[in-house]
Structures are given as structure tokens and as C-alpha cells.
Enzyme design. Structure first.
Site, PDB file in Angstrom:
ATOM      1  N   GLY A  89       0.834  -1.213   0.000  1.00  0.00           N
ATOM      2  CA  GLY A  89       0.000   0.000   0.000  1.00  0.00           C
ATOM      3  C   GLY A  89       0.859   1.250   0.000  1.00  0.00           C
ATOM      4  N   ARG A  92       4.014   5.768   2.058  1.00  0.00           N
ATOM      5  CA  ARG A  92       4.544   7.122   2.221  1.00  0.00           C
ATOM      6  C   ARG A  92       4.048   8.052   1.125  1.00  0.00           C
ATOM      7  NH1 ARG A  92      10.756   6.871   0.339  1.00  0.00           N
ATOM      8  NH2 ARG A  92      10.610   5.151  -1.100  1.00  0.00           N
ATOM      9  N   LYS A 107       4.486  12.290  -2.243  1.00  0.00           N
ATOM     10  CA  LYS A 107       5.358  11.171  -1.848  1.00  0.00           C
ATOM     11  C   LYS A 107       6.342  11.654  -0.796  1.00  0.00           C
ATOM     12  CE  LYS A 107       8.235   7.421  -3.557  1.00  0.00           C
ATOM     13  NZ  LYS A 107       8.708   6.698  -4.731  1.00  0.00           N
ATOM     14  N   GLY A 120       7.346   6.784   6.540  1.00  0.00           N
ATOM     15  CA  GLY A 120       6.461   7.574   5.676  1.00  0.00           C
ATOM     16  C   GLY A 120       7.170   8.713   4.964  1.00  0.00           C
ATOM     17  N   ARG A 170       3.591  14.097  -7.003  1.00  0.00           N
ATOM     18  CA  ARG A 170       3.520  13.252  -8.196  1.00  0.00           C
ATOM     19  C   ARG A 170       2.139  13.379  -8.840  1.00  0.00           C
ATOM     20  NH1 ARG A 170       6.071   7.337  -7.055  1.00  0.00           N
ATOM     21  NH2 ARG A 170       4.139   6.941  -5.904  1.00  0.00           N
ATOM     22  N   ARG A 177      -1.963  -0.485  -9.558  1.00  0.00           N
ATOM     23  CA  ARG A 177      -0.824  -1.373  -9.793  1.00  0.00           C
ATOM     24  C   ARG A 177      -1.306  -2.812  -9.977  1.00  0.00           C
ATOM     25  NH1 ARG A 177       3.295   1.633  -6.769  1.00  0.00           N
ATOM     26  NH2 ARG A 177       2.374   3.682  -6.470  1.00  0.00           N
ATOM     27  N   ASP A 246       4.036  -4.634  -7.415  1.00  0.00           N
ATOM     28  CA  ASP A 246       3.448  -3.401  -6.858  1.00  0.00           C
ATOM     29  C   ASP A 246       4.012  -2.165  -7.546  1.00  0.00           C
ATOM     30  OD1 ASP A 246       5.646  -4.614  -5.231  1.00  0.00           O
ATOM     31  OD2 ASP A 246       5.723  -2.601  -4.382  1.00  0.00           O
ATOM     32  N   ASP A 256       7.237   4.523  -9.875  1.00  0.00           N
ATOM     33  CA  ASP A 256       8.090   4.246  -8.718  1.00  0.00           C
ATOM     34  C   ASP A 256       9.564   4.163  -9.089  1.00  0.00           C
ATOM     35  OD1 ASP A 256       5.718   4.270  -7.419  1.00  0.00           O
ATOM     36  OD2 ASP A 256       6.039   2.430  -6.304  1.00  0.00           O
TER      37      ASP A 256
HETATM   38  P1  AMP Z   1       9.094   0.755  -3.099  1.00  0.00           P
HETATM   39  O1  AMP Z   1      10.230  -0.206  -3.027  1.00  0.00           O
HETATM   40  O2  AMP Z   1       9.486   2.202  -2.983  1.00  0.00           O
HETATM   41  O3  AMP Z   1       8.200   0.503  -4.260  1.00  0.00           O
HETATM   42  O4  AMP Z   1       8.219   0.496  -1.779  1.00  0.00           O
HETATM   43  C1  AMP Z   1       7.664  -0.742  -1.450  1.00  0.00           C
HETATM   44  C2  AMP Z   1       6.660  -0.575  -0.334  1.00  0.00           C
HETATM   45  O5  AMP Z   1       7.307  -0.045   0.826  1.00  0.00           O
HETATM   46  C3  AMP Z   1       5.521   0.379  -0.653  1.00  0.00           C
HETATM   47  O6  AMP Z   1       4.370  -0.123  -0.018  1.00  0.00           O
HETATM   48  C4  AMP Z   1       5.974   1.672  -0.017  1.00  0.00           C
HETATM   49  O7  AMP Z   1       4.907   2.517   0.311  1.00  0.00           O
HETATM   50  C5  AMP Z   1       6.693   1.164   1.232  1.00  0.00           C
HETATM   51  N1  AMP Z   1       7.715   2.099   1.712  1.00  0.00           N
HETATM   52  C6  AMP Z   1       8.921   2.366   1.154  1.00  0.00           C
HETATM   53  N2  AMP Z   1       9.600   3.265   1.890  1.00  0.00           N
HETATM   54  C7  AMP Z   1       8.815   3.599   2.933  1.00  0.00           C
HETATM   55  C8  AMP Z   1       8.938   4.487   4.041  1.00  0.00           C
HETATM   56  N3  AMP Z   1      10.028   5.223   4.234  1.00  0.00           N
HETATM   57  N4  AMP Z   1       7.903   4.551   4.910  1.00  0.00           N
HETATM   58  C9  AMP Z   1       6.797   3.819   4.737  1.00  0.00           C
HETATM   59  N5  AMP Z   1       6.601   2.958   3.728  1.00  0.00           N
HETATM   60  C10 AMP Z   1       7.595   2.850   2.831  1.00  0.00           C
HETATM   61 MG    MG Z   2       6.603   1.097  -5.030  1.00  0.00          MG
END
Ligand code: AMP
Ligand code: MG
Length: 478
Positions: A89, A92, A107, A120, A170, A177, A246, A256
Site C-alpha cells: 500500500g 509514504r 510522496k 512515511g 507526483r 498497480r 506493486d 516508482d
Molecule cells: P518501493 O520499493 O518504494 O516501491 O516500496 C515498497 C513498499 O514499501 C511500498 O508499499 C511503499 O509505500 C513502502 N515504503 C517504502 N519506503 C517507505 C517508508 N520510508 N515509509 C513507509 N513505507 C515505505
Molecule cells: Mg513502489
């Protein structure tokens, strides 16, 4: 339009409540504007002068709420490195509403129900990367999400070290997704699955509503979009780095931006993501992973579709990819038609340059002025035999062209960028930004919006990547 005249809608909030969670952004301390995307603001009909206002910074920081805004985070799951993760989900990213069909999302705006152990936040480094790279893709006419603005702050965020928090505003016509569908399929929630699939159709492919088997057709079109998107990535030498389901868009957009990279020296096996020890998401494996991800999507759509029919659709993936890739590469090679044997001409070139330490982007830009004098091309290569052998065939193939040499050059110069956003260029921008100097962010932004133009003053970025920065890997932490 002034910011105060913006009226946002929230179509996703008409979905079943399991699909999202309402959440207020948590603004950063001492926010300041780093960059605003004037072109995109124009497309959204927002007055350029508004981008300099303090409200614009507040908008990105989540402390100014346009009329109609009802912020929420959306829920999804996904296969990460081949393993299913039940709930991901927007951990952040906070959606603040929709303007003319474009969904605005902050973001790095703080924790949500889906943050798991994350904070976040997004750091300045990764936010600059996302901001510039999405515009690079747009400049290359590759389907992508975009960004309207980027703010920095004085707020500390811990990653491998203390860094500063930032937020990217963004903008995308879709944030659905593959993993969004996977979430509801896995949880055996057919009503929510149907609702989200109908939503995706209305959002990205409304014409499918007139079709008999609209869910089946959806799978077909997503297969086609994905194959064509990845063909475009391969043609420009883009390695996404985290092709988890995702991070795969139902609308066929690049989404992403994490530890991505453009190729420096051509290497089919290049892995940009430091954590990807087995090379699942290596440059050369991207087309295959696209198909793997579509199989995961088919599994998610199984409650709505006949699996055999989806299997048949999926068998077309490789052919769609190949046709599109050949079409794009033929344009890069200045060929005015597609002839039998062109596939082999392309794969011969890639085999030839593997190991020649030749910069992928520079090679095609140099070929864009090729006049059968080989010197300029050979100069780029570590040794000459493989390239000479290939040029023998290329010279022969060019004789089938109906266009003149100068027409060919003109056509090639508008499909072979002079500049792509390489990681060493980004690192320069990030290092300066960490010292409060955003001039390189600005310079790169100008270049990537028009990557085929000469921008003579930035010539040094058009050459091969300096040796010490070549083909590096990047950490996922962002
Ligand atoms: P990503 O690898 O950026 O596509 O992130 C994968 C998942 O991790 C997604 O659900 C993001 O929302 C979550 N995520 C990544 N970084 C953070 C963060 N700093 N705080 C909270 N959720 C995160
Ligand atoms: Mg992602």
C-alpha cells in the site's frame, strides 16, 4: 487557474472502504521549493505565477488543502523479488485528489496505515531522483507518471545516515498497480476485486466498457501496454531496478523510481539495484520479468476471467515485445522499413557491443551522423573487430533505405538522445543540493525535457560516463 480555484475530486473514495484509508499528511519542518514543473502546470491549467507562491510549497507539504481534497492512502499487495507480500500500500504516498483526470499524490508526506515499519518519509536524494527521472521518461516519450513540484525541508530523516526529508508532488492518470488487484484476489474479496477492475477500466480504458468480455480485454491490453513499455525501456537502455508487481502499472506507465539507472557502457547483464544479488531485475531480464508479472496479474484476474484465454493472451507477449522493440531499434538505426533479418541485425549489434566498453547512448548518437566513415564509431569501442563486422552488415542494410543519408541523420537525431539522465549526473545534482545549491537540478531538468537538443553548454554530460562512475549499483534505501 489560481491554486485557490483548484477543485479536486476523489473518484477512488467511491470504492469499497477496504481499498483505501483516509489519512492527513504530516507536513515537514521549514519546507522550501526546490523546483516546479512549469510545463506540467500548464497542462494542468495552473498559472505559472502560482508556482512561486508560498501556497504551492504548502500544497506539496500537505499543509494547504485545495477545495475538495479528501486525502487517503491506497491499499495494495505485490510480489517482491518473486515472493508475495500480503499487504503493501501507499506507505509514504498520500493522494490529495484528482484534477482533470490527473491524480495528485504527495510522496514522503508521512506515515499511513500501510507504512509498516517505515517512517512515511522520502529523503532529498531519492526525491530528486524521482523528480528528474520521471521528466526524463516524459522527454523520451515513454509513458510515465510525472511530478509537478519538489520541496526540501530541514527535517532530519534517518536512512543509512541522517538526511533531509523532501516531498515530490507526483501526478498520474492512474496509480493502479498489478498489486492492487492482487491484494483483493489474494484476500478472496471478489466484490472489491471487481470494483477495482471496473475502476481501472473506467480510468484507463473506458472504451472496454462496450466490449463483451471487458475483463479479458483488460488483460489483453495490459499485456500489450506492458510489452511495449518494456520494449521502450530496452531501446533507451533504462534499467528500472525494482520490477515488483506493486511497481507495475495497469495503465502501462513507468512508476516508482527507485534504484534505477540508464546504461553507461552497454551490458545486458547490468544490475542497477544493489540488493538484487541474483539479477532478477537486471537490464537484460526486464522483458522476461514483464511476462512473469503479467502471469501474476492473470492469477489475480482468475476469479473474473477464463484462465486458458488469459494464457493465450500471455503467449502473445513475446511477439508484441519483439515487434515493438524491432520497430524502435530500427528507428534508432535509421532504417525506414522493417525487413526480414532486422531482428538479427539488432541482436548482432548487441552481441558485438557487449564487452566493447561502449557507451550505449553515445553509440546511437554517433551512429546518427554515420556516413560510412567508421572512424567516429570505432573510436568509441575498446577494440574494433566486432564493430567492423557489424558495420559491414549495417552498410549493406542501409542500401535498402529509400531515405537519403541526410534525411536518415535528421530522423535519427530525434530518436537517439544526446543526453540521458545517468546516475553520475544525478549524483552531482544531489551532492550540490545537499549543500543548498539546486542549480544542477535545474540544469538537468532543462536537458531532460529536451534530450535530443544540443544544449552545447552541457556537452560534458553527452560523452561516455567517466570511468570511475560506470555501471555502478545503487542502494534501495530512499
Ligand atoms: P518501493 O520499493 O518504494 O516501491 O516500496 C515498497 C513498499 O514499501 C511500498 O508499499 C511503499 O509505500 C513502502 N515504503 C517504502 N519506503 C517507505 C517508508 N520510508 N515509509 C513507509 N513505507 C515505505
Ligand atoms: Mg513502489
Amino acid at each position: 487557474m489560481k491554486l485557490e480555484d483548484i477543485k479536486l475530486t476523489n473518484p477512488y473514495l467511491n470504492m469499497p472502504s477496504l481499498c483505501y484509508d483516509r489519512v492527513k499528511p504530516s507536513p515537514l519542518n521549514h519546507p522550501f521549493l526546490i523546483h516546479a514543473n512549469i510545463d506540467l502546470a500548464k497542462e494542468l491549467n495552473i498559472d505559472e505565477s502560482e508556482l512561486e507562491s508560498s501556497e504551492f510549497v504548502k500544497l506539496i507539504n500537505g499543509s494547504y488543502s485545495p477545495s475538495g481534497s479528501d486525502p487517503f492512502a491506497s491499499c495494495y499487495a505485490g510480489h517482491q523479488f518473486g515472493y508475495f507480500v500480503e499487504r503493501l500500500g501507499d506507505g509514504r504516498a498520500i493522494n490529495i485528489g484528482t484534477l482533470d483526470g490527473y491524480h495528485l499524490q504527495l510522496k514522503g508526506a508521512g506515515p499511513t496505515l500501510y507504512s509498516r515499519s517505515g517512517d512515511g518519509r522520502a529523503v532529498l536524494r531519492s526525491s530528486i531522483r524521482e523528480y528528474l527521472m520521471s521528466e526524463t521518461m516524459h522527454g523520451l516519450s515513454i509513458p510515465t507518471t510525472r511530478a509537478l513540484g519538489l520541496i526540501g525541508s530541514r527535517q532530519d530523516v534517518y536512512r543509512e545516515d541522517w538526511e533531509k526529508g523532501a516531498v515530490v508532488l507526483r501526478v498520474s492518470p492512474s496509480w493502479i498497480r498489478f498489486g492492487t488487484l492482487e491484494y483483493f484476489a489474494h484476500n478472496k474479496r471478489p466484490d472489491e476485486l471487481t470494483a477495482v477492475v471496473d475502476y481501472a477500466i473506467n480510468e484507463s480504458y473506458p472504451y472496454l466498457n462496450d466490449e463483451q468480455n471487458k475483463y479479458q480485454k483488460l488483460f489483453e491490453i495490459v499485456t500489450e501496454k506492458t510489452a511495449k513499455l518494456i520494449a521502450a525501456w530496452q531501446s533507451v537502455g533504462f534499467n528500472h531496478g525494482v520490477m515488483n508487481t506493486d511497481n507495475m502499472s495497469i495503465a502501462g506507465l513507468t512508476i516508482d523510481y527507485g534504484p534505477y539507472a540508464f546504461l553507461d557502457d552497454y551490458d545486458a547483464g547490468y544490475i542497477c539495484n544493489h540488493t538484487d544479488s541474483h539479477g532478477r531485475y537486471s537490464f537484460g531480464n526486464q522483458p522476461h520479468i514483464g511476462e512473469w508479472n503479467l502471469a501474476a496479474l492473470a492469477y489475480a484476474l482468475a476469479p473474473l476471467n477464463d484462465i486458458e484465454t488469459m494464457r493465450n493472451s500471455l503467449t502473445r507477449y513475446n511477439q508484441i515485445f519483439k515487434n515493438e522493440y524491432t520497430r524502435l531499434m530500427n528507428k534508432k538505426l535509421g532504417l525506414d522499413s522493417t525487413l526480414k533479418g532486422d531482428d538479427e541485425l539488432i541482436s548482432h549489434l548487441l552481441r558485438a557491443i557487449q564487452g566493447l566498453s561502449v557507451d550505449y547512448t553515445l553509440l546511437f548518437r554517433t551512429l546518427s551522423r554515420y556516413d560510412c566513415n567508421r572512424e567516429e564509431v570505432l573510436k568509441l569501442c575498446l577494440y574494433h573487430t566486432p564493430m567492423n563486422d557489424w558495420l559491414d552488415i549495417y552498410d549493406e542494410r542501409l542500401t535498402n533505405n529509400k531515405t537519403t543519408q541526410s534525411q536518415r541523420h535528421t530522423e535519427m537525431l530525434v530518436v537517439n538522445p544526446k543526453y540521458v539522465l545517468k546516475n553520475y549526473m544525478l549524483q552531482e545534482a544531489i551532492d550540490a543540493a545537499n549543500n543548498g545549491d539546486f542549480s544542477i537540478v535545474e540544469a538537468l531538468f532543462q536537458i531532460v525535457q529536451n534530450p535530443f537538443d544540443e544544449h552545447i553548454e552541457h556537452d560534458r554530460w553527452a560523452g561516455a560516463t567517466p570511468e570511475i562512475f560506470k555501471n555502478k549499483k545503487l542502494s534501495c534505501s530512499s
